[in-house]
Structure formats: structure tokens, C-alpha cells
Design an enzyme around this catalytic site. Structure first.
Site, PDB file in Angstrom:
ATOM      1  CG  ASN A  61       0.201  -0.190   2.389  1.00  4.15           C
ATOM      2  OD1 ASN A  61       1.456   0.178   2.567  1.00  4.15           O
ATOM      3  ND2 ASN A  61      -0.778  -1.069   3.362  1.00  4.15           N
ATOM      4  CB  CYS A  62      -0.004   5.392   0.754  1.00  4.16           C
ATOM      5  SG  CYS A  62      -0.558   4.936   2.087  1.00  4.16           S
ATOM      6  CD  GLU A  63       3.438   2.530   6.823  1.00  2.02           C
ATOM      7  OE1 GLU A  63       3.804   3.058   8.151  1.00  2.02           O
ATOM      8  OE2 GLU A  63       2.092   1.667   7.124  1.00  2.02           O
TER       9      GLU A  63
END
Length: 235
Positions: free
Chosen positions: A164-166
Site C-alpha cells: 500500500n502507500c506506506e
């Protein structure tokens, strides 16, 4: 993968009218001016953030991350169905709506894109992530961080838990792919599901179902014993 034709129909029915050709042209001209000569346009945010900073904004159930590139631009990884169902670059560049985002999560597709700070924030407060102070990994130089983020632009498979974005910003800034939000979620689910109370409840439920359905056999008896036993041992 979730049926993409169905998602396309759902998205098309939920979207508005096509933007006019004049608006498209105007937007393209603005982008050309911003990138003219390969120079980054100065922005008020350059006095607040440094190129390569890891930014975060709170969402309803999670925190969204991005890399500041300078000139009021942020690179971030977000689920998005649009690149899959359309080749119109103007539509793809538009701010990702909640519909696009949710359908992207279901279809497990996303994109690393560059948006303005305002679009990235989506009305929320922005802050520089303090992970540098608590993480043991060495922090890459700001220019290297920004270049990594810029090179990764484009369509990328998305996973709510595993990429994901992290994960994206952690790779760009620290050279490692990990997510503390995913770790905390899995830890919480483990506490909820792999507990002694759940093991006892599973045992009672399994025995009750076997007796109610009158399906007493060697297989059903083993399942009624093995499943609660495994949960008990993992708790």
C-alpha cells in the site's frame, strides 16, 4: 481478480459527464507551464517541506503517505480503477474520487501518481512523518528519495495489506518495504481471532452444528476437534 467489466460499469454509472475539450486543453497548458524547461515551479509549500520529505495525512480508518517532490507536488501510491478501464490520460490525472479508490481496492490495482499538495491532503491536515527518529534504517538523501518516487510513477498492483502507500514511501525513503499499519492491523486481528475465548466458542459451535445437523462422522468429529485445537494452540 474482481471482474473488471463489472467494475467498469459501476464506475461509469457513478461518474459524471466527460470534461469539455476546452477544459482538457486548459489543464494540459497549465501542466506544460509548470514543467517548462524541466524546472520545478516554486510553491509556498517549499518553505514548509523539503524535497524528499515523507508526508502523512489522516484518513477515516488509516493514514495516507506521500513523498514531497517540491513545487507543491506530492508523489503517492493510491488504489485507482481508472488506469484499468480508460486510456484517457486527462481523466486518469484527475483527482481520485472515493468511487475510483474503492473500486481500485476491490480490483487490486493502483497507481503511483503526482498530485498537488491540496489534492493529496483531500482537506486533511498534513504533517511530516516522524519515522526518521524511531526507525533503525538509514535515511536516504532527500534528492534520492524524490527520484525514487518519480521513477516509480505509473500503474502498480495494489494490496491493502501487502503493498500500500506506506510500503511505497518506506521503500523510497529507507530502502525497505514494510508497513507499520499492516503490522498493527494483523496484530490486532490476531488478538481478536486467535484467543482462548474464540477457541472455546469455536469448540461449542462445532459440536452444536454437528449435533444439530446430525452429521456425526469421523470427518466432522475431527473438524470439530482440530479447528478449536489449532486456535487454542495459536492463542
Amino acid at each position: 481478480m474482481f471482474p473488471l467489466p463489472l467494475l467498469s460499469l459501476l464506475f461509469i454509472s457513478a461518474s459524471g459527464l466527460e470534461p469539455s475539450a476546452e477544459k482538457k486543453k486548459e489543464k494540459e497548458n497549465e501542466e506544460e507551464l509548470e514543467c517548462h524547461g524541466g524546472e520545478r515551479r516554486k510553491s509556498k509549500y517549499d518553505m514548509i517541506f523539503t524535497r524528499g520529505d515523507l508526508l502523512e495525512v489522516p484518513r477515516t480508518l488509516f493514514i495516507h503517505f506521500g513523498i514531497y517532490l517540491g513545487g507543491g507536488r506530492v508523489a503517492h501510491f493510491i488504489p485507482d480503477i481508472m488506469p484499468v478501464i480508460s486510456s484517457d490520460q486527462y481523466r486518469i490525472r484527475q483527482m481520485v474520487s472515493n468511487t475510483r479508490l474503492l473500486l481500485g481496492v476491490l480490483a487490486k490495482c493502483g497507481s503511483v501518481r503526482v498530485d498537488s499538495v491540496e489534492d493529496f491532503a483531500y482537506g486533511a491536515d498534513i504533517r511530516v512523518n516522524p519515522m526518521d527518529k524511531v526507525l533503525s534504517h538509514a535515511v536516504l538523501k532527500g534528492e534520492e528519495v524524490a527520484r525514487r518516487a518519480e521513477k516509480l510513477q505509473g500503474e502498480v498492483p495494489y494490496s491493502l495489506l501487502w503493498y500500500n502507500c506506506e510500503h511505497f514511501v518506506m521503500y523510497c525513503r529507507y530502502g525497505t518495504v514494510m508497513s507499520f499499519q499492516t503490522f498493527q492491523f494483523c496484530k490486532t486481528m490476531r488478538k481478536l481471532l486467535l484467543s482462548r475465548r474464540v477457541a472455546k466458542a469455536a469448540a461449542v459451535l462445532a459440536v452444536s452444528l454437528v449435533l444439530y445437523l446430525q452429521a456425526v462422522s469421523l470427518c466432522s468429529a475431527l473438524l470439530a476437534v482440530i479447528l478449536p485445537f489449532l486456535i487454542w494452540m495459536a492463542s
